[in-house]
Write a protein that holds these residues in place. Structure first.
Motif, short mmCIF file in Angstrom:
data_model
loop_
_atom_site.label_atom_id
_atom_site.label_comp_id
_atom_site.label_asym_id
_atom_site.label_seq_id
_atom_site.Cartn_x
_atom_site.Cartn_y
_atom_site.Cartn_z
N MET A 34 -5.33 46.25 -8.95
CA MET A 34 -6.25 47.20 -8.34
C MET A 34 -6.67 48.32 -9.29
SD MET A 34 -6.73 45.98 -5.30
CE MET A 34 -7.45 47.32 -4.35
N ALA A 35 -6.67 48.05 -10.59
CA ALA A 35 -7.01 49.09 -11.57
C ALA A 35 -8.39 49.69 -11.32
CB ALA A 35 -6.95 48.51 -12.99
N GLY A 36 -9.33 48.85 -10.90
CA GLY A 36 -10.69 49.32 -10.65
C GLY A 36 -10.79 50.31 -9.51
N ASP A 37 -9.83 50.29 -8.60
CA ASP A 37 -9.79 51.28 -7.52
C ASP A 37 -8.93 52.48 -7.90
OD1 ASP A 37 -11.15 50.04 -4.97
OD2 ASP A 37 -10.07 48.42 -5.94
N LEU A 38 -7.82 52.22 -8.60
CA LEU A 38 -6.91 53.30 -8.97
C LEU A 38 -7.56 54.32 -9.90
CD1 LEU A 38 -3.61 51.30 -9.69
CD2 LEU A 38 -4.24 52.53 -7.61
N ILE A 39 -8.48 53.87 -10.75
CA ILE A 39 -9.05 54.75 -11.76
C ILE A 39 -9.78 55.94 -11.15
CG2 ILE A 39 -11.30 53.59 -12.02
CD1 ILE A 39 -9.06 54.87 -14.89
N PHE A 41 0.47 50.98 -5.29
CA PHE A 41 0.16 50.85 -6.71
C PHE A 41 -0.15 52.22 -7.32
CE2 PHE A 41 -1.71 46.62 -5.17
CZ PHE A 41 -0.56 45.91 -5.46
N SER A 42 -0.72 53.11 -6.50
CA SER A 42 -1.16 54.41 -7.01
C SER A 42 -0.01 55.28 -7.50
CB SER A 42 -1.96 55.16 -5.94
OG SER A 42 -1.15 55.45 -4.83
N GLU A 43 1.21 54.96 -7.09
CA GLU A 43 2.35 55.71 -7.61
C GLU A 43 2.46 55.60 -9.13
OE1 GLU A 43 6.06 55.70 -4.77
OE2 GLU A 43 5.06 53.75 -4.66
N ALA A 44 1.94 54.51 -9.68
CA ALA A 44 1.98 54.33 -11.13
C ALA A 44 1.12 55.40 -11.82
CB ALA A 44 1.49 52.94 -11.51
N MET A 45 0.06 55.85 -11.16
CA MET A 45 -0.79 56.90 -11.71
C MET A 45 -0.01 58.21 -11.79
SD MET A 45 -3.51 55.06 -12.10
CE MET A 45 -4.99 56.04 -12.33
N ARG A 46 0.72 58.52 -10.71
CA ARG A 46 1.52 59.74 -10.70
C ARG A 46 2.62 59.68 -11.76
NH1 ARG A 46 5.38 62.20 -5.85
NH2 ARG A 46 5.24 64.37 -6.56
N PRO A 94 -4.79 40.66 -14.45
CA PRO A 94 -4.97 41.97 -13.84
C PRO A 94 -6.32 42.59 -14.22
CG PRO A 94 -3.58 42.16 -15.77
CD PRO A 94 -3.80 40.70 -15.56
N GLU A 95 -6.73 43.56 -13.40
CA GLU A 95 -7.94 44.30 -13.71
C GLU A 95 -7.67 45.30 -14.84
OE1 GLU A 95 -10.09 44.26 -9.31
OE2 GLU A 95 -9.32 46.16 -10.11
#
Length: 464
Positions: free
Chosen positions: A415-420, A446-451, A353-354
């Motif tokens: 997609m960590a590099g985009d989510l950040i 994937f962005s739901e993990a940020m929330r 993963p990134e």
């Protein structure tokens, strides 16, 4: 003698972005570049080619390990190394030609050759001297030597990142000296190709400066992918014998001597500013103790009319940091108020993963005496991640204990590099973790993990 408002030395991300912004703001602009193609290290032998090989080998990994799980039944693909390198070169060509097109579109002159600054206001390229009101040093960086080690790089058996991107054949074994971003990305490429990869790192953890919990998780995942690690080890010597490399190193904990052999050794212990041939000594341009060009808050050097940005000055050696500085400087030269927020510059490692981060780590929060809270969420609780075999990793959000203001975020996962960048924007606006937690996120993403990590800073994540 040609006269310009701005001459920029170097066409990497800092240089070419600065040039385009200068031209957009009405300044007559030229860029000095000695390579046959524009784009600097990043586009030619750095960011872009390495991402091409990372992408190609990730597809190989998916075919070998996950296709059958999804009912895609086929023989495992065979690697045509020459064709993979050709694909990489084609990606480079598309990007460098794209910069050349942008130069023509914005009426920027490319002064072909290696530049020097014989005196303030003048840049010499070959036999020609050009005048400019402002000169910008954006000459980038080069691979640094391994401190205290006896190593001779030949770019065939003992290589830097440049040589590692163009090996004649896939080696049977690879030793990477340095557990930072470059070493781990390229080590990952070759591990996916079936190469026996060992990383030797001087410190007791990989990715120096990374949040410690994320670094440990990252190392554990890479180990599962077959990458071996020797930590707390100082490389003493690398010698080529009989077409193979022998690596002598000592463990710092007990000073015991050890040795490894490999087909190829990649020296990836960082980079250093590249200012050779510019004539900075004669000009009296002040340098730091680390060989960086000293600048003030407005990128001015100690010599009037000469500026510097990117890898040649202090700060993280990141292409996007250089780009931001290039834009900010261009705006200042045009009489505007350019600015870079150095507290919100993300860093990304493009393995799988990134790994991505921005802002403070837990270690820095403790060092600064801040009271903080942590919200974590595992990608195993994210439906989209599980559907694509990417459930390993987590989001870790740090917020001020009293104000709830976001202090930093660290992600290891898909997609960590985009989510950040969701957190980068939030931090630019001074957002609280609750602001992020109350923002509706599309499902399933994937962005739901940020929330969820933001929710974990409050009453708790939903899917944890």
């Amino acid at each position: 003698m040609a006269q310009y408002d701005v001459i920029i030395i170097g066409s990497g991300p800092g240089g070419y972005v600065c040039a385009i912004r200068c031209a957009q703001l009405g300044l007559k602009t030229a860029v000095v570049e000695g390579r046959d193609t524009l784009g600097g290290t990043c586009l030619n032998v750095g960011c872009i080619p390495s991402k091409a090989l990372l992408h190609a080998t990730h597809q190989l990994h998916e075919a070998e390990h996950n296709f059958a799980k999804m009912g895609l039944m086929a023989e495992a693909p065979k690697v045509d190394w020459a064709k993979m390198l050709s694909y990489k070169d084609d990606v480079i060509g598309q990007n460098t030609k794209g910069i050349e097109f942008l130069f023509k579109k914005n009426k920027i002159d490319w002064l072909k050759g290696w530049g020097s600054i014989p005196e303030p206001g003048k840049v010499k390229v070959g036999d020609e001297v050009h005048e400019a009101k402002h000169i910008v040093i954006a000459s980038g960086s080069e691979a640094a030597e391994v401190p205290g080690a006896e190593i001779e790089v030949d770019e065939k058996i003992v290589v830097t990142s440049t040589g590692a991107l163009a090996l004649e054949k896939i080696p049977g074994s690879l030793v990477v000296v340095g557990g930072g971003v470059i070493g781990l990305e390229l080590g990952s490429v070759y591990a996916r190709l079936g190469v026996d990869v060992t990383v030797i790192e001087f410190l007791d953890a990989i990715t120096p400066g990374q949040d410690a919990e994320i670094a440990k998780t990252f190392q554990r995942i890479l180990k599962k992918q077959g990458v071996k690690f020797v930590l707390g080890a100082a490389v003493q010597k690398v010698a080529v014998e009989g077409g193979r490399a022998k690596i002598d190193y000592k463990l710092r904990k007990d000073d015991s001597a050890h040795a490894l052999e490999a087909d190829v050794v990649l020296c990836a212990t960082g980079r250093k500013p590249f200012t050779e041939g510019l004539g900075l000594d004669k000009l009296g341009v002040e340098l730091t103790q680390r060989g960086q060009v000293a600048v003030d808050a407005h990128y001015k050097t100690s010599v009037s009319g000469i500026y510097a940005i990117g890898d040649v000055i202090q700060g993280p050696m990141l292409a996007h940091k250089a780009e931001d500085e290039g834009m900010a400087l261009a705006e200042r030269l045009a009489g505007q108020a350019g600015h870079v927020n150095y507290d919100v510059i993300p860093g990304v490692i493009y393995t799988h993963p990134e790994v991505a981060s921005v802002g403070l780590t837990e270690e820095l929060c403790k060092e600064q005496g801040r009271t903080y809270k942590v919200g974590k969420f595992s990608f195993m609780g994210n439906g989209r991640a599980k559907a694509v075999f990417a459930g390993e990793g987590m989001v870790k959000l740090l917020a001020d204990a009293e104000t709830d203001r976001i202090l930093g975020c660290h992600v290891i996962g898909p997609m960590a590099g985009d989510l950040i960048h969701e957190v980068c924007v939030a931090m630019e606006f001074g957002a609280a973790a609750e602001d992020l937690a109350r923002t509706c996120h599309a499902h399933p993403t994937f962005s739901e993990a940020m929330r969820e990590a933001a929710l974990a800073c409050g009453d708790g994540a939903i899917h944890a």
